[in-house]
Design a protein around this motif. Structure first.
Motif, PDB file in Angstrom:
ATOM      1  N   ARG A  63      69.910  23.925  23.808  1.00 47.66           N
ATOM      2  CA  ARG A  63      71.300  24.322  23.538  1.00 47.66           C
ATOM      3  C   ARG A  63      72.270  23.276  24.100  1.00 47.66           C
ATOM      4  N   GLY A  95      73.442  23.690  27.651  1.00 43.10           N
ATOM      5  CA  GLY A  95      72.348  23.993  28.571  1.00 43.10           C
ATOM      6  C   GLY A  95      72.421  23.250  29.887  1.00 43.10           C
ATOM      7  N   LEU A  96      72.648  21.942  29.817  1.00 48.15           N
ATOM      8  CA  LEU A  96      72.631  21.149  31.044  1.00 48.15           C
ATOM      9  C   LEU A  96      73.645  21.686  32.060  1.00 48.15           C
ATOM     10  N   LYS A 137      74.659  24.575  32.415  1.00 44.07           N
ATOM     11  CA  LYS A 137      74.298  25.892  32.940  1.00 44.07           C
ATOM     12  C   LYS A 137      73.103  25.843  33.886  1.00 44.07           C
ATOM     13  N   VAL A 138      72.297  24.785  33.829  1.00 43.05           N
ATOM     14  CA  VAL A 138      71.196  24.699  34.801  1.00 43.05           C
ATOM     15  C   VAL A 138      71.562  23.830  35.999  1.00 43.05           C
ATOM     16  N   THR A 139      72.727  23.218  35.958  1.00 41.05           N
ATOM     17  CA  THR A 139      73.132  22.380  37.090  1.00 41.05           C
ATOM     18  C   THR A 139      74.279  22.984  37.894  1.00 41.05           C
ATOM     19  N   GLY A 140      74.796  24.122  37.448  1.00 38.55           N
ATOM     20  CA  GLY A 140      75.910  24.741  38.166  1.00 38.55           C
ATOM     21  C   GLY A 140      77.263  24.193  37.764  1.00 38.55           C
ATOM     22  N   ALA A 157      78.717  24.502  34.704  1.00 42.88           N
ATOM     23  CA  ALA A 157      79.425  25.343  33.723  1.00 42.88           C
ATOM     24  C   ALA A 157      80.522  26.127  34.429  1.00 42.88           C
ATOM     25  N   PHE A 169      82.779  29.222  34.688  1.00 47.56           N
ATOM     26  CA  PHE A 169      82.941  30.618  34.277  1.00 47.56           C
ATOM     27  C   PHE A 169      84.324  31.122  34.714  1.00 47.56           C
TER      28      PHE A 169
END
Lengths: 755, 162
Positions: free
Chosen positions: A22, A25-26, A28-31, A33, A35
């Motif tokens: 996605r 994605g990157l 969201k797996v590294t913190g 993103a 929110f």
């Protein structure tokens, strides 16, 4: 393989149906993103909300002078800071800030903005609210009693003739169906009638509501917010605050789950009002306690379900009475829930009567297929009991009655191509259905339906100088939809998936989009993306035609290249998207594709779930042994995220079936407003969730896509209940089937046997 | 309220900050140090979205005070990748589509890394119980468990010592 309605050809796909990484994605797996609560602004204040401790109370007065005098406090707002109104936004206005009465525990009565969280907390304690506590009601059946405490003295039941003269807590009566149920039951060989109750649950998104508001004295504002629909937030907030819609720009943050619960506003207008008063940006973030007490859980329900069948299992009639409480304001989803809950079968005679009831609870919000799981629980439980009594295979019993193309649904329309039969067959063919069960184990089957939705949608696609694409969509990505959008744009244009980057545009950069709801995004934004790509292709072909000096109609687009349509068109080397992009300035300027529409023909999605459980007779604890979801996706654009929707919905449903419930004390206060006491499923509660994607193409979408997000939560409550009932040998009729309830049922059974 | 001066190490870097006595480590990370990868899902230690390690031990940073980080070694999601090289868990989460909304993902990754450091070859049962303190509402955990299994297998293979 889907039939493309545009060409009436069966088509194969190059990229749709693959499983690329996605695009977000990157981050969201590294913190990285960002929110709702992750944004900051210069000079930002902290906003906090004062909430009613009472389930029902008149607010005699609010004295905020001490709070306002506290150093560090920059603004206090109450209902006085919002102009009253009499239009259809009034319920929202009263819900976001109590006016005159607090209607539930947790109802906002005031809010402060201060320089720090600790100052804000202190300020809340200094606000004096003079309450006159009133009698309250939180139970749906009690709220319908003639002498029940009244929430609204102007609420007259709609849908009843003659129009009632007195107010009540019944907001509306609905009724639908066809045929003659009395005749249907007279023809039946077996009639089963049972009563059911379901407790309210919460969507349980892990990200609490959060926003950062900034309104200036020039009347312009910006809002950063985690929401399923930033256009909805803009339009509602601008109206509640008396702002021009054009002056409020709303940006959707990454959203940490919503499941329907972020399709309305709670803190956003309050944050904007605080910011406007303080003249500084204000961030408001709910605590988990506030999320439970003051956002929107589901309805709790009380239902009666009666189904008649012939000996062979063929249904002759269904008669249902549905009572849904939706909290302090009208709008419990008894209508859609009832329609969807009965939609799996073909009934010669059916009558559904429903009541939308108000109680002293937070106003319910949508939760994944709103209202459907409860009615489906009642329908599928009675169907299971009938199959048991008649010794019919539960899948065969459902196949005999299954809705299919040409079936007239109880809610009106006649179904086009739908996939219920295919999901039932997939379930029957699956190895899980053949596993032999042991002691204290049981198997449950249930099917489910959701309408799916299209709605207002707008997409823009811009070609960059290197031939890559910027795709702007306006529907917040709640579960990987950007990947699906990129896949569909890449498929249509015939370019690599990696060359498309999708973003969620803010409200000032793209036209109006309805909320991300109704399982509509992959369907509606996806179809808009396809059409925007086709719009761009038309322009690309025009540019190639211009370069070649041939008519536009003589150019076709094939797998990323403009080509002469045939020998007569001329002999030119195909021109790639990259070349056309590089030469855009010389051939007429920027190239973009755009599409805006109100999407229709979403195409419903059916599912069948099969679950095996084991119940410990000593503790009443239910262990889910295996779980299978078979669901129609029309065409799975990104199968991993389709499976993810199936699995996630199933597990939310398992939680609803086994553990989750709003527990109210006699004082009308919620007793379990936290994840310790409101227990959602954790990894150790579950097995792997098996999936089977069925693809019966939706003729309303160029690729055959159907929404898949919501149907998956419809069958689990019934499927788990059927499994537990088989395991313990007692028909259970109340959710959740938590250990205390199962132990109680086992105890009653033992007493009956002994007596 | 008088602040307290704290000297600590975060993701290998020396860090100093002043915080109030009632501030949690999570508040400090997010609001004072702009490390917003750890999320507050509950503030009561029930959801695991704020998971970090302190001296190698997995904790909910919402249950640790900012002042308690004095002299400790804190590791957060922001320190999991090495430059442009993702940790195998991060790659496997992406490959397996083990996230939907992604709010719980940082906590799951920090928790899963702590598991694999203790137990490089966990069974599905062990993975499920270790991760039982991390709530995910989107996925139903299936793809998360598979991603952890796959990352563990790859790490045991030694191709990506982390």
């Amino acid at each position: 393989m889907p039939l493309d309605p545009a060409t009436q050809k069966i088509r194969a796909f190059d990229q749709v149906g693959t499983r690329p990484l996605r695009p977000d994605g990157l981050d969201k797996v590294t913190g990285r993103a960002r929110f709702g609560a992750d944004a900051t602004a210069p000079g930002m204040l902290v906003g906090r909300i004062l909430r009613s401790p009472h389930a029902h109370a008149r607010i005699r007065s609010i004295d905020a002078t001490k709070a306002e005098a506290l150093p560090g406090v920059k603004a206090v707002v109450t209902s006085k800071d919002f102009a009253d109104r009499s239009d259809d936004l009034r319920d929202i206005l009263v819900n976001i800030m109590a006016r005159g009465k607090a209607l539930y525990e947790g109802h906002t009565v005031a809010a402060v903005a201060a320089t720090s969280a600790s100052v804000a907390r202190k300020a809340l304690k200094l606000i004096k609210v003079d309450y006159e506590v009133l009698p309250h009601v939180t139970d749906v059946d009690l709220a319908m009693e003639p002498d029940a405490p009244l929430l609204h003295d102007d609420l007259i039941t709609s849908g009843v003739e003659p129009v009632p003269t007195k107010p009540s807590n019944i907001a509306r009566k609905i009724e639908f169906g066809h045929g003659d149920v009395d005749k249907g039951f007279a023809e039946a060989d077996l009639v089963v009638e049972r009563e059911f109750k379901t407790e309210a649950t919460h969507q349980g998104y892990i990200e609490p509501h959060a926003c950062l508001a900034s309104v200036g004295s020039d009347g312009q504002g910006e809002l950063w917010v985690c929401t399923q629909g930033h256009y909805m937030v803009r339009d509602v907030c601008a109206q509640l605050l008396g702002m021009d819609v054009s002056k409020l720009r709303v940006t959707a943050s990454e959203i940490g789950g919503g499941f329907g619960g972020k399709t309305t506003v709670f803190i956003e207008p309050v944050a904007l009002a605080l910011s406007r008063k303080a003249g500084r940006p204000v961030k408001v973030v709910m605590t988990r306690d506030e999320v439970f007490r003051a956002s929107g859980p589901t309805s709790s329900t009380s239902m009666r379900m009666k189904i008649g069948v012939k000996k062979d299992g063929r249904i002759t009639a269904l008669d249902a009475l549905l009572k849904y409480q939706g909290g302090a304001f009208a709008g419990a989803p008894v209508d859609y829930g009832g329609m969807a809950g009965v939609a799996c079968y073909d009934y010669p005679n059916i009558r559904v009567v429903g009541y939308d009831v108000v109680t002293n609870r937070p106003k319910q919000a949508a939760y994944r297929a709103p209202g459907a799981p409860m009615t489906a629980f009642a329908v599928e439980s009675v169907i299971a009991e009938i199959a048991d009594t008649l010794k019919l295979d539960p899948i065969e019993m459902r196949l005999k009655n299954a809705a299919k193309e040409g079936t007239k649904s109880a809610y009106g329309p006649t179904f086009g191509p739908v996939g219920l039969v295919e999901t039932l067959k997939a379930a029957k063919a699956h190895p899980n259905y053949k596993v032999k069960l042991g002691k204290n184990q049981g198997r449950g089957i249930a099917s489910g339906f959701w309408f799916n939705f299209g709605g207002q949608t707008c997409v823009s696609l811009n070609l960059n100088i290197d031939g890559t694409l910027a795709l702007a969509v306006g529907t917040p990505d709640i579960g990987g939809s950007r990947a699906s959008m990129c896949l569909m744009a890449a498929e249509e244009l015939g370019i690599p998936y990696e060359n498309v980057r999708a973003i969620i545009a803010d409200t000032s950069s793209l036209g109006y989009n309805d909320v991300t709801d109704g399982s509509r995004v992959t369907f509606a934004s996806g179809m808009a993306t396809i059409h925007a790509a086709r719009d761009a292709i038309k322009k690309l072909c025009g540019r190639a035609a211009k370069v070649w000096g041939i008519p536009e109609e003589a150019v076709v687009w094939e797998k990323g290249f403009a080509k002469p349509s045939g020998a007569n068109a001329g002999n030119f080397e195909p021109m790639s998207l990259k070349e056309l992009a590089a030469n855009a300035a010389k051939t007429g300027g920027p190239i973009a594709g755009h599409y805006e529409y109100n999407a229709e023909n979403a195409g419903p999605s059916f599912a069948t779930h099969v679950v095996d459980v084991e119940v410990d007779p000593e503790t009443g604890f239910t262990k889910v042994l295996r779980y299978l979801v078979c669901q129609d996706a029309g065409k799975a654009v990104h199968p991993s995220y389709v499976e993810g929707q199936f699995q996630g919905g199933a597990v939310q449903g398992i939680g609803w079936a086994l553990n989750e419930e709003y527990i109210y004390g006699a004082d009308g206060r919620l007793q379990n407003a936290g994840f310790l006491d409101y227990r959602i499923p954790v990894a150790s509660d579950l097995p792997m969730i098996d999936t089977a994607i069925v693809e019966v193409p939706n003729p309303g979408h160029p690729y055959g896509v159907r929404g898949v997000g919501e149907t998956s939560i419809v069958p689990p409550m019934a499927a788990v209940s059927n499994a537990v009932s088989h395991a313990v040998g007692i028909r259970l009729t109340e959710s959740p089937m938590s250990p205390p309830r199962i132990l109680k049922a086992l105890g009653e059974q033992a007493a009956r046997k002994a007596g | 309220m008088a602040g307290t001066h704290v000297k600590t190490t975060i993701n290998g870097d020396s860090v100093e900050y002043v915080c109030e006595a009632d501030e949690t480590l999570l508040d400090v990370l997010r609001n004072r140090l702009a490390l917003t990868g750890a999320k507050e899902g509950c503030g009561t230690g029930d959801c695991g979205a704020c998971s970090v390690t302190v001296d190698g031990r997995l904790v909910c940073s919402c249950l640790v005070l900012g002042v308690e980080a004095e002299g400790r070694n804190v590791a957060t999601i922001e320190g999991l990748a090495q430059g442009e090289h993702l940790h195998p868990l991060q790659r496997k989460f992406l490959e397996h589509a083990a996230l939907q909304c992604g709010i719980c993902t940082p906590g799951f990754l920090v928790a899963a890394k702590a598991l694999l450091e203790k137990n490089p070859d966990p069974s599905e049962h062990e993975i499920r119980f270790w991760l039982a303190g991390n709530l995910c509402r989107c996925t139903g955990y299936d793809k998360i468990v598979r991603a952890v299994q796959d990352a563990a297998a790859e790490m045991r293979g030694g191709r990506h010592a982390a």
